[in-house]
Motif scaffolding. Structure first.
Motif, mmCIF file in Angstrom:
data_model
loop_
_atom_site.group_PDB
_atom_site.id
_atom_site.type_symbol
_atom_site.label_atom_id
_atom_site.label_comp_id
_atom_site.label_asym_id
_atom_site.label_seq_id
_atom_site.Cartn_x
_atom_site.Cartn_y
_atom_site.Cartn_z
ATOM 1 N N PRO A 156 15.004 5.726 -9.018
ATOM 2 C CA PRO A 156 15.966 6.224 -9.997
ATOM 3 C C PRO A 156 15.844 7.716 -10.281
ATOM 4 N N ALA A 157 14.779 8.327 -9.784
ATOM 5 C CA ALA A 157 14.497 9.733 -10.075
ATOM 6 C C ALA A 157 14.540 9.943 -11.591
ATOM 7 N N GLY A 158 15.107 11.029 -12.044
ATOM 8 C CA GLY A 158 15.127 11.339 -13.466
ATOM 9 C C GLY A 158 15.810 10.307 -14.330
ATOM 10 N N ILE A 176 13.936 -6.644 -7.393
ATOM 11 C CA ILE A 176 14.125 -5.212 -7.614
ATOM 12 C C ILE A 176 12.772 -4.541 -7.424
ATOM 13 N N VAL A 177 12.705 -3.603 -6.490
ATOM 14 C CA VAL A 177 11.475 -2.848 -6.270
ATOM 15 C C VAL A 177 11.755 -1.395 -6.660
ATOM 16 N N GLU A 178 11.057 -0.953 -7.694
ATOM 17 C CA GLU A 178 11.153 0.446 -8.131
ATOM 18 C C GLU A 178 10.280 1.277 -7.201
ATOM 19 N N CYS A 179 10.784 2.433 -6.817
ATOM 20 C CA CYS A 179 10.128 3.263 -5.806
ATOM 21 C C CYS A 179 10.071 4.712 -6.276
ATOM 22 N N HIS A 180 8.915 5.343 -6.111
ATOM 23 C CA HIS A 180 8.752 6.765 -6.434
ATOM 24 C C HIS A 180 7.926 7.439 -5.348
ATOM 25 N N LEU A 181 8.334 8.627 -4.967
ATOM 26 C CA LEU A 181 7.593 9.396 -3.973
ATOM 27 C C LEU A 181 6.253 9.856 -4.527
ATOM 28 N N SER A 182 6.267 10.344 -5.746
ATOM 29 C CA SER A 182 5.039 10.801 -6.399
ATOM 30 C C SER A 182 4.488 9.667 -7.263
ATOM 31 N N ASN A 183 3.363 9.929 -7.893
ATOM 32 C CA ASN A 183 2.777 8.963 -8.813
ATOM 33 C C ASN A 183 3.101 9.408 -10.240
ATOM 34 N N PRO A 184 4.094 8.809 -10.862
ATOM 35 C CA PRO A 184 4.497 9.256 -12.205
ATOM 36 C C PRO A 184 3.361 9.186 -13.230
ATOM 37 N N ALA A 185 2.432 8.282 -13.053
ATOM 38 C CA ALA A 185 1.331 8.144 -14.007
ATOM 39 C C ALA A 185 0.397 9.353 -13.980
ATOM 40 N N ALA A 186 0.453 10.127 -12.900
ATOM 41 C CA ALA A 186 -0.408 11.292 -12.768
ATOM 42 C C ALA A 186 0.333 12.596 -13.081
ATOM 43 N N ARG A 187 1.530 12.476 -13.628
ATOM 44 C CA ARG A 187 2.344 13.662 -13.897
ATOM 45 C C ARG A 187 2.564 13.838 -15.398
#
Length: 147
Positions: free
Chosen positions: A76-78, A97-108
């Motif tokens: 979903p990006a932003g 439904i599989v949510e996908c992120h390139l980065s690790n949001p928990a580390a940002r």
């Protein structure tokens, strides 16, 4: 023929490979599409791969996946951090439904640590760069019995 896995990407992902490559990597969205297609094909499935910078268009595609897809992979990006409307659309799905992120949001940044999408997701794949999409497609295929 079985229904495809819908792979949807949100705003600014059309700029993959150019936008903050130190965070999102150097692969382009076309590279990501090819990875997803190979992963699905190896499991006897296909993908519908789309990207939009427009929230309403993503919602329309989520609603389409409700009847036309066997599973949904969504980066979903932003919009993941802001869109209750996207969450409401996701809650109408009876497919994985599989949510996908390139980065690790928990580390940002703190605001990236919560996504509305997670409230509807079967699972989340994050932090593996472009390989996150491959892993998410493989997970979705497994959830529909095509692993």
């Amino acid at each position: 023929m079985s229904k495809p896995i819908y792979v949807l990407s949100g705003p600014n992902l059309n700029l993959l490979g150019q936008r903050e490559p130190e965070i999102y990597g150097r692969d382009t969205l076309d590279d990501v599409r090819a990875r997803c297609e190979r992963t699905a094909d190896a499991r006897g499935l296909s993908v519908v791969f789309r990207q939009s910078n427009h929230e309403g268009e993503l919602i329309d595609w989520v609603q389409e996946a409700r009847t036309e897809g066997c599973a949904l992979v969504l980066n979903p990006a932003g919009y993941g951090h802001t869109s209750v409307a996207l969450l409401d659309a996701l809650k109408t799905l009876a497919i994985p439904i599989v949510e996908c992120h390139l980065s690790n949001p928990a580390a940002r940044e703190d605001f990236r640590r919560h996504t509305y999408v997670s409230l509807a997701a079967t699972g989340v794949v994050s932090g593996f760069g472009a390989a996150s999409y491959e892993l998410a497609v493989a997970a979705a295929a497994g959830l529909v019995g095509a692993a």
